[in-house]
Design a protein around this motif. Structure first.
Motif, mmCIF file in Angstrom:
data_model
loop_
_atom_site.group_PDB
_atom_site.id
_atom_site.type_symbol
_atom_site.label_atom_id
_atom_site.label_comp_id
_atom_site.label_asym_id
_atom_site.label_seq_id
_atom_site.Cartn_x
_atom_site.Cartn_y
_atom_site.Cartn_z
ATOM 1 N N VAL B 96 0.780 -1.217 0.207
ATOM 2 C CA VAL B 96 0.177 -0.489 -0.126
ATOM 3 C C VAL B 96 1.109 1.307 0.167
ATOM 4 C CG1 VAL B 96 -1.952 1.075 1.024
ATOM 5 C CG2 VAL B 96 -1.628 -1.333 1.352
ATOM 6 N N ASP B 97 2.024 0.858 0.918
ATOM 7 C CA ASP B 97 2.968 2.043 0.833
ATOM 8 C C ASP B 97 3.599 2.233 -0.590
ATOM 9 O OD1 ASP B 97 4.570 3.034 3.784
ATOM 10 O OD2 ASP B 97 4.046 4.364 2.208
ATOM 11 N N ASP B 98 4.446 1.450 -0.681
ATOM 12 C CA ASP B 98 4.761 1.673 -2.229
ATOM 13 C C ASP B 98 4.162 2.503 -3.581
ATOM 14 O OD1 ASP B 98 6.803 -1.191 -2.008
ATOM 15 O OD2 ASP B 98 6.946 0.720 -1.882
ATOM 16 N N LEU B 99 2.566 1.877 -3.571
ATOM 17 C CA LEU B 99 1.205 2.606 -4.387
ATOM 18 C C LEU B 99 1.067 4.085 -4.303
ATOM 19 C CD1 LEU B 99 -0.568 1.747 -6.733
ATOM 20 C CD2 LEU B 99 -2.517 1.024 -4.844
ATOM 21 N N TYR B 100 1.026 4.878 -2.700
ATOM 22 C CA TYR B 100 0.899 5.990 -2.421
ATOM 23 C C TYR B 100 2.138 6.763 -2.647
ATOM 24 C CZ TYR B 100 -0.220 9.680 0.289
ATOM 25 O OH TYR B 100 0.518 11.661 0.538
ATOM 26 N N ASP B 101 3.890 6.079 -3.053
ATOM 27 C CA ASP B 101 4.883 6.614 -2.863
ATOM 28 C C ASP B 101 4.522 6.567 -4.938
ATOM 29 O OD1 ASP B 101 7.820 5.766 -4.420
ATOM 30 O OD2 ASP B 101 7.247 7.244 -2.015
ATOM 31 N N ALA B 102 4.060 5.742 -5.748
ATOM 32 C CA ALA B 102 3.751 6.085 -7.177
ATOM 33 C C ALA B 102 3.119 6.616 -7.703
ATOM 34 C CB ALA B 102 3.835 4.317 -7.662
ATOM 35 N N MET B 103 1.322 6.855 -7.150
ATOM 36 C CA MET B 103 0.748 7.586 -7.306
ATOM 37 C C MET B 103 1.199 9.574 -6.637
ATOM 38 S SD MET B 103 -1.770 5.347 -6.601
ATOM 39 C CE MET B 103 -3.302 6.429 -7.398
ATOM 40 N N THR B 104 1.870 9.257 -6.279
ATOM 41 C CA THR B 104 2.372 10.949 -5.319
ATOM 42 C C THR B 104 3.641 11.251 -5.932
ATOM 43 O OG1 THR B 104 1.191 9.987 -3.054
ATOM 44 C CG2 THR B 104 3.025 12.412 -3.225
ATOM 45 N N LEU B 105 3.787 11.458 -7.547
ATOM 46 C CA LEU B 105 4.522 12.035 -8.200
ATOM 47 C C LEU B 105 5.095 13.747 -7.569
ATOM 48 C CD1 LEU B 105 3.375 10.586 -11.177
ATOM 49 C CD2 LEU B 105 5.674 9.344 -9.360
ATOM 50 N N ASN B 106 5.675 14.336 -6.432
ATOM 51 C CA ASN B 106 5.661 15.113 -6.045
ATOM 52 C C ASN B 106 6.729 15.099 -5.008
ATOM 53 O OD1 ASN B 106 5.315 17.704 -4.771
ATOM 54 N ND2 ASN B 106 3.132 17.961 -5.204
ATOM 55 N N ASP B 107 7.677 15.182 -4.909
ATOM 56 C CA ASP B 107 8.855 15.915 -4.937
ATOM 57 C C ASP B 107 9.032 15.900 -2.952
ATOM 58 O OD1 ASP B 107 12.008 15.490 -6.774
ATOM 59 O OD2 ASP B 107 10.644 13.812 -6.194
ATOM 60 N N VAL B 108 8.126 17.492 -2.779
ATOM 61 C CA VAL B 108 7.133 18.342 -1.877
ATOM 62 C C VAL B 108 6.993 17.119 -0.627
ATOM 63 C CG1 VAL B 108 6.825 20.074 -1.087
ATOM 64 C CG2 VAL B 108 8.762 20.493 -2.988
ATOM 65 N N THR B 109 5.966 17.214 -1.227
ATOM 66 C CA THR B 109 4.491 16.387 -0.763
ATOM 67 C C THR B 109 5.318 15.502 -0.206
ATOM 68 O OG1 THR B 109 3.056 17.053 -2.206
ATOM 69 C CG2 THR B 109 2.217 15.242 -0.727
ATOM 70 N N LYS B 110 6.129 14.126 -0.856
ATOM 71 C CA LYS B 110 6.552 12.878 -0.729
ATOM 72 C C LYS B 110 7.081 12.858 0.529
ATOM 73 C CE LYS B 110 8.226 10.834 -4.864
ATOM 74 N NZ LYS B 110 8.710 10.205 -5.706
ATOM 75 N N ARG B 111 8.438 14.376 0.596
ATOM 76 C CA ARG B 111 8.798 15.173 1.205
ATOM 77 C C ARG B 111 9.154 14.497 2.896
ATOM 78 N NH1 ARG B 111 12.280 18.897 -0.465
ATOM 79 N NH2 ARG B 111 10.699 20.611 1.205
ATOM 80 N N ALA B 112 7.306 15.514 2.988
ATOM 81 C CA ALA B 112 6.520 15.733 4.008
ATOM 82 C C ALA B 112 5.969 14.981 4.430
ATOM 83 C CB ALA B 112 5.755 17.137 3.640
ATOM 84 N N SER B 113 5.374 14.343 3.429
ATOM 85 C CA SER B 113 4.815 12.381 4.073
ATOM 86 C C SER B 113 5.661 12.027 5.026
ATOM 87 C CB SER B 113 4.630 12.900 2.989
ATOM 88 O OG SER B 113 3.878 11.257 3.226
ATOM 89 N N LYS B 114 7.041 11.897 4.337
ATOM 90 C CA LYS B 114 7.508 10.680 4.953
ATOM 91 C C LYS B 114 8.520 11.354 5.968
ATOM 92 C CE LYS B 114 9.671 8.430 0.382
ATOM 93 N NZ LYS B 114 10.885 7.752 0.065
#
Lengths: 316, 287
Positions: B96-114
């Motif tokens: 599920v986590d990997d899918l969210y990563d693949a669907m969130t193609l936004n470096d800033v959002t991913k950084r904040a999310s992690k």
């Protein structure tokens, strides 16, 4: 040339197949077929062994109930450029199907009455080792009340190159259409060596419902002031240089407080955590022409891989 | 006061160390780029679009992760043999986590999310598990102790995966893990997640000098509420498409269902502005 498979694959209405093969350094189109309303045009091979195919629909647009299924195979060491001729226009839902129609696919016949009138384009691409796919269509334009879905899946080898452009405009300016479509749903899913690295899903709808109507936002309001949104996925050996250029350019941008938005905005993000996965570029512009010019200039380094003459056909 | 209400109060604390303090969800960039017109309505306009967009892209991931953790609860409580197979649960969550990563193609959002995601896992391990030397005032049932110890291990192991960069550890997934481990219901977990997103946004607005602290509370109470509720109602039944282990509900057997039941990006403008956060010459938020 004989087809690459022993049996000819059955094609449903709106179905199509393109296979670009190579042998001993020579490339040729080994599979090329389409049924109404899909139309594939002018396959040709340029000097650089880039095959060019135009993907169209009869009537220049898609109407409710149309279901297009296209399968594309770009075999080892070949390059394929897919273009359209003019914007893909999507008309609104209509209950009846086209008059001239062959056997409809399973999808279309199994749809419930409410769904039957939506439009669907489903495309599957396989891009093999050292091959390249350049998908550079014109933008989709959904007219008033249109409902459109597009699902594009890309299976790429580790050293394949992909340039995928997916873009949409706000409607027919002459009729004052400003994001008045009913529904637009687009998926671009990229798998590299069998592993999913990106799944970009865009959904634009004009049916927001809030019990407090003051809080309802139309699509036009939340997308304003831009009339065109584009997404580009870039990965692979042939676009390494383009990606470096983009990264440098992006890193040099510095935004100070603005009173109003710029005419064009773009963003750059990486796909996954492995550089090999490539990047995603998103562009928004007040006018489609602006976005087109931006894309044309940004992707210009593709000329060295497909030739100036071939590149000129894109972004006409 | 029942357990659930107490948990809600605890999780709504603004002092909870979740790392959301440094995130503006793209609001700072929105303002800097000249969007939203004059200051009067900017916060409300952004809040509406942001809540709707976030709910549609993330809630399915909260839900599906929560369901996986509920499965763990059930397996342990029923003494099922499956409970000893940690790896299976971890792999499902990772999927599920990997899918969210693949669907969130936004470096800033991913950084904040992690960064917020791992903060939640740390919060659970260090702040919400029973203290070691303390047996507790209440007479805890044995099964409760077993479940708690299971959850603690599950969270600790998932956190190791994240630290080793084998799993991304995104916020919606970690929220699903946290609330699932604590035994919060799915409905509460979904609602609270979107509520906290709204509140964090308003807090950012105050710090950006867009609205005053009293105005922020007014907005939260009288305006945000209906936006939050509408967004949760619309997105609570969305699924990621990754089948849960129970497999009793229909898990989107074919691509046709995806269109109405899966996560999606519904605000491309917000996406671009959030991604451009780092391009600001000066900024006070991380994202």
């Amino acid at each position: 040339m004989p087809g690459s498979s022993t049996s000819i694959s059955k094609i449903q209405a709106g179905g199509g197949r393109i296979t670009l093969s190579s042998h001993g350094g020579k490339a040729w189109i080994s599979e090329f077929s389409a049924t109404y309303p899909l139309k594939l045009l002018s396959p040709r091979l340029s000097d650089n062994a880039v095959a060019i195919v135009y993907v169209l629909t009869y009537g220049g647009g898609l109407v409710g109930g149309d279901c297009i299924e296209l399968t594309v195979n770009v075999e080892s060491a070949t390059k394929l450029l897919l273009l359209s001729q003019g914007s893909t226009k999507v008309f609104k839902d209509r209950p009846q199907q086209r008059l001239a129609s062959v056997q409809r696919s399973d999808h279309a016949s199994r749809s419930t009455p409410g769904q039957a009138s939506a439009t669907l384009q489903n495309m599957n691409f396989t891009v093999s080792s050292q091959a390249a796919l350049f998908l550079l269509p014109d933008p989709v334009t959904c007219f008033r009340s249109a409902s459109y879905s597009q699902i594009q899946t890309f299976h790429a080898s580790k050293d394949a190159t992909l340039v995928i452009l997916d873009w949409i405009t706000s409607g027919r300016k002459s009729l004052g259409e400003d994001w008045v479509l009913s529904r637009y749903y687009s998926v671009n899913e990229v798998l590299i060596a069998g592993k999913r690295v990106a799944k970009d899903v865009m959904l634009l709808e004009n049916n927001e419902f809030n019990s407090d109507s003051r809080l309802n936002r139309s699509l036009a309001e939340k997308l304003s002031p831009f009339a065109c949104y584009a997404t580009v996925i870039l990965r692979g050996p042939l676009v390494e240089e383009t990606i470096v250029q983009l990264t440098t350019r992006y890193g040099g941008i510095s935004i100070m407080q603005r009173k109003a938005p710029e005419d064009l905005l773009w963003s750059l993000s990486s796909i996954g955590s492995d550089k090999e996965n490539g990047v995603v570029v998103r562009v928004a512009g007040k006018e489609t022409e602006m976005v087109k010019d931006w894309l044309k200039n940004t992707l210009r380094s593709l000329e060295q891989h497909i030739g100036v003459d071939v590149y000129r056909r894109a972004f006409v | 006061m029942d357990d659930e209400t107490f948990l809600l109060l605890l999780l709504s604390d603004s002092n909870l160390p979740t790392g959301s303090f440094v995130a503006s969800s793209g609001f700072e960039s929105y303002i800097k780029h000249g969007f939203g017109g004059d200051q009067n309505n900017r916060t409300i306009m952004f809040m509406r679009d942001s809540i709707n967009a976030y709910a549609r892209s993330a809630l399915a991931f909260v839900s599906d992760t929560h369901r996986i953790v509920q499965d763990v609860h059930r397996d342990v409580e029923q003494g099922s043999e499956q409970k000893s197979d940690f790896d299976k649960y971890l792999q499902k969550i990772k999927e599920v986590d990997d899918l969210y990563d693949a669907m969130t193609l936004n470096d800033v959002t991913k950084r904040a999310s992690k960064s917020q995601g791992v903060a939640l896992l740390t919060l659970y391990s260090k702040g919400l598990t029973p203290p070691l030397a303390f047996t507790g005032v209440k007479n805890r049932k044995e099964i409760e102790i077993e479940v708690n110890s299971y959850m603690a291990s599950l969270v600790a192991q998932y956190k190791s995966l994240v630290r080793a960069e084998s799993a991304p550890g995104h916020l919606p997934i970690c929220w699903g893990i946290l609330t699932g481990a604590l035994g919060l219901t799915l409905e509460r977990s979904q609602y609270l997640h979107i509520f906290l997103h709204a509140r964090s946004l308003l807090s950012a607005s105050v710090r950006l000098n867009e609205i005053g602290p009293y105005n922020a509370q007014q907005t939260l109470l009288h305006i945000s509420r209906s936006v939050i509720e509408a967004a949760v109602v619309r997105c609570k039944d969305l699924r990621t498409g990754i089948p849960s282990s129970t497999g009793t509900e229909s898990d989107q057997p074919d691509g046709v269902d995806d269109k109405s039941r899966g996560p999606a990006n519904t605000w491309p403008l917000g996406e671009i502005l959030a991604a451009r956060h780092d391009l600001q010459h000066s900024r006070i938020f991380n994202s």
